[in-house]
Design an enzyme around this catalytic site. Structure first.
Site, PDB file in Angstrom:
ATOM      1  N   GLN A 189       0.893  -1.194   0.103  1.00 58.24           N
ATOM      2  CA  GLN A 189       0.173   0.123   0.023  1.00 58.24           C
ATOM      3  C   GLN A 189       0.685   1.250   0.009  1.00 58.24           C
ATOM      4  OE1 GLN A 189      -2.993  -0.097   3.057  1.00 58.24           O
ATOM      5  NE2 GLN A 189      -3.975  -1.886   2.189  1.00 58.24           N
TER       6      GLN A 189
ATOM      7  N   GLU B 223       6.071   7.354   6.591  1.00 56.87           N
ATOM      8  CA  GLU B 223       5.823   6.146   7.219  1.00 56.87           C
ATOM      9  C   GLU B 223       6.626   6.099   8.315  1.00 56.87           C
ATOM     10  OE1 GLU B 223       4.466   2.619   5.032  1.00 56.87           O
ATOM     11  OE2 GLU B 223       5.293   3.789   3.278  1.00 56.87           O
TER      12      GLU B 223
ATOM     13  N   HIS C 164       3.560  -6.239  10.705  1.00 56.16           N
ATOM     14  CA  HIS C 164       2.937  -4.873  10.783  1.00 56.16           C
ATOM     15  C   HIS C 164       1.890  -4.794  11.739  1.00 56.16           C
ATOM     16  CE1 HIS C 164       1.052  -1.479   8.780  1.00 56.16           C
ATOM     17  NE2 HIS C 164       2.058  -1.676   7.747  1.00 56.16           N
TER      18      HIS C 164
ATOM     19  N   ARG D 151       8.396   0.382  12.614  1.00 60.91           N
ATOM     20  CA  ARG D 151       7.565  -0.609  12.670  1.00 60.91           C
ATOM     21  C   ARG D 151       7.679  -1.729  13.907  1.00 60.91           C
ATOM     22  NH1 ARG D 151       6.321  -2.521   6.944  1.00 60.91           N
ATOM     23  NH2 ARG D 151       5.407  -0.597   6.777  1.00 60.91           N
TER      24      ARG D 151
ATOM     25  N   HIS E 141       4.075  -9.832   8.500  1.00 62.21           N
ATOM     26  CA  HIS E 141       4.079  -8.986   7.000  1.00 62.21           C
ATOM     27  C   HIS E 141       5.159  -9.060   6.218  1.00 62.21           C
ATOM     28  CE1 HIS E 141       3.108  -5.462   4.788  1.00 62.21           C
ATOM     29  NE2 HIS E 141       4.291  -4.648   5.273  1.00 62.21           N
TER      30      HIS E 141
ATOM     31  N   ARG F 217      13.066  -4.109   8.640  1.00 63.41           N
ATOM     32  CA  ARG F 217      12.996  -3.303   7.432  1.00 63.41           C
ATOM     33  C   ARG F 217      12.165  -1.978   7.732  1.00 63.41           C
ATOM     34  NH1 ARG F 217       9.004  -2.651   3.452  1.00 63.41           N
ATOM     35  NH2 ARG F 217       7.669  -4.255   5.002  1.00 63.41           N
TER      36      ARG F 217
HETATM   37  C1  SIN Z   1       2.385  -0.095   4.608  1.00 64.46           C
HETATM   38  O1  SIN Z   1       1.984   0.816   3.792  1.00 64.46           O
HETATM   39  O2  SIN Z   1       2.141   0.451   5.737  1.00 64.46           O
HETATM   40  C2  SIN Z   1       3.252  -1.281   4.104  1.00 64.46           C
HETATM   41  C3  SIN Z   1       4.339  -0.785   3.442  1.00 64.46           C
HETATM   42  C4  SIN Z   1       5.522  -1.736   3.644  1.00 64.46           C
HETATM   43  O3  SIN Z   1       5.272  -2.576   4.026  1.00 64.46           O
HETATM   44  O4  SIN Z   1       6.460  -1.005   3.377  1.00 64.46           O
END
Ligand code: SIN
Length: 525
Positions: free
Chosen positions: A49, A117, A231, A279, A338, A373
């Protein structure tokens, strides 16, 4: 009756890394065949996404060096700094070529839009269709690849070698279990990850670790397998098994915040970046808060965001389908498996330790991700390493070599356990928060469920791969007695620098069982 065909390069997998490589290989004049066990667009790429993290030079203050520094900070000290520098620096050109191939990113006028992000110090993530970046990339690549030879509905079983030990082909099975052999001096694995090891995952059903299993059986090494990234936010709709709808981190990047059931913002004070911490930090904090409060989920409050439905159409549609209006009420979320930060040990040109065998994308461990990551670095890695690998293949094929017509395959019988048993054991004992007792229990459960069998179809190949991956992840997770990045041990809750720079290497012993070592990675790729 086994059919046979030939090519210069066989690419296994049709996501961003595989199709980028296949297109480049065809442009370089190689005879290329793409093998994919499902439809061409059935892999993980189309579910991505957030976007592609890339520094294009038009965001004031942002630099390639800052992107590399964020990648290293997220990776918890286990990244390969040279791989990080090279892959991040390769981003702008790779994204440029992807756009030439037809991918349309969201833009205002000539300038691409950016989002942010977790773990990123700048708005540097380019996106498409709002939150449908992977779908747009897959669409563009599949369209561009229409003239290529793509063998859908064929699962890769084993790399075949010649008498010198070089890869010389690939054994496959079609959907009816009919065997085939593709003779080729180069085989590129671009098969994605192994999210299906867990009951709840953002990954599609194709993510069963086939590439890592095949590479291990061919004699390659894998590393960092214990770093399975969860995730932080998938849509929670009650206990469920299989692929869960992702709620992209970009929702937090654009202002949404996490709250517990009582409305408390529990990320504040936990990390300087609060809700936008890397993350691993956010996923672990959500898991901890759920345990502390006895709740089944936490809540992502996006009610303050303007134009949610237009900016995040995929997330909006998933929420509405579940009866939730994210513009008026917080979204119930939980973590789910994820991304595989580790994989087949390969250099940034895709070369593994086995001559003729290459790996790119999520299946590979290049050193970009380390222990965790950085968001949106995966599509980037697929693009950059996909094209670098083709340059390596062209170079390698230019060297004369002796070939023999006889092909050697590994022993066909492998350990196979019931997939549900494996997924339940991994979810209960090897997710976020592991300890020695739980890991040993999971190993026992998998062991007792494992029988020796020869896979005869796609399901058999996938189950065998999941069984081997479960054994390997459990062995690596049990060996690493510290917490770092995505690997959270409740019995060793702190980072221990004895393990700094010690990527755990997994290889197979003569009986086909995973063995964990801490040898230096040099020589493994
Ligand atoms: C996300 O859109 O949160 C996932 C993107 C990613 O895993 O790099």
């Amino acid at each position: 009756m086994t059919w046979e065909a030939g090519a210069d390069l066989v690419v296994v997998g049709s996501g961003v890394a595989g199709l980028t490589a296949a297109l480049d290989a065809a442009e370089a004049g190689l005879r290329v065949v793409v093998v994919t066990k499902d439809a061409t667009d059935a892999g993980s790429t189309r579910w991505a996404q957030g976007g592609v993290a890339v520094v294009l030079g038009d965001v004031p203050g942002d630099t390639v060096e800052a992107h590399a520094a964020d990648t290293l900070a997220a990776g918890g000290g286990l990244n390969d700094a040279e791989a990080v520098a090279a892959i991040v620096a390769g981003g702008p050109a790779a994204v440029g070529r992807l756009r030439e191939r037809g991918a349309l990113f969201d833009a205002r006028g000539a300038r691409l839009d950016r989002t942010r992000e977790g773990g990123h110090s700048a708005f540097r993530v380019v996106h498409a269709g709002g939150d449908a970046t992977g779908a747009e990339i897959e669409r563009a690549l599949v369209e561009a690849a229409r003239s290529l030879t793509v063998l859908t509905g064929h699962v890769a079983v084993d790399a075949l070698k010649d008498a010198s030990g070089r890869v010389a082909g690939l054994a496959v099975l079609d959907d009816a279990g009919r065997p085939g052999v593709l003779r080729a001096p180069a085989v590129l694995l671009a098969t994605g990850g192994y999210g299906q090891l867990y009951a709840s995952t953002t990954n599609p059903g194709t993510s069963t670790g086939d590439g890592v299993a095949l590479a291990l059986r061919a004699g390659a090494a894998a590393a960092d397998l214990e770093f399975v990234q969860f995730h932080p936010t998938v849509l929670y709709t009650g206990p469920a098994v299989g692929r869960r709808p992702l709620v992209t981190e970009a929702v937090r990047g654009e202002g949404a915040v996490l709250r517990d059931r009582a409305g408390t913002r529990f990320m504040v004070g936990r990390h300087p970046l609060a809700d936008l911490a890397p993350r691993d930090v956010v996923a672990a904090a959500i898991t901890r808060r759920m345990a502390e409060t006895g709740a089944d989920c936490m809540y992502l409050d996006a009610t303050g965001l303007e134009g949610f439905a237009a900016r995040f159409p995929t997330v909006y549609a998933s929420c509405r389908e579940a009866g939730i209006d994210p513009t008026r009420e917080p979204i119930p979320v939980t973590p789910a498996a994820h991304y595989a930060c580790g994989g087949v040990v390969a250099d940034i040109d895709g070369r593994t330790a086995v001559p003729g065998l290459y790996a790119a994308g999520e299946v590979a461990r290049t050193g970009l991700h380390g222990a965790n990551r950085l968001a949106s670095n995966s599509l980037l890695e697929g693009l950059v390493v996909g094209e670098r690998t083709v340059r390596a293949v062209v170079e390698d094929l230019a060297h004369p070599r002796t070939t023999s017509s006889e092909l050697v395959a590994p022993a066909p019988a492998v350990g196979v356990a019931d997939r549900g048993v494996v997924q339940r054991a991994m979810s209960a004992y090897a997710a976020i928060g592991r300890d020695a007792t739980g890991l040993a229990t999971a190993s026992d459960v998998v062991e007792q469920a494992t029988l020796l069998a020869t896979p005869l179809d796609r399901t058999g190949v996938e189950d065998a791969a999941l069984t081997l991956l479960a054994q390997a992840v459990l062995a690596a997770a049990g060996t690493r007695r510290e917490s770092r990045g995505c690997h959270v041990r409740t019995d060793f809750p702190d980072r221990d620098d004895v393990w700094q720079k010690e990527s755990l290497l997994v290889t197979l012993d003569d009986g086909g069982r995973p063995v964990v070592g801490t040898d230096a990675l040099a020589g493994a790729a």
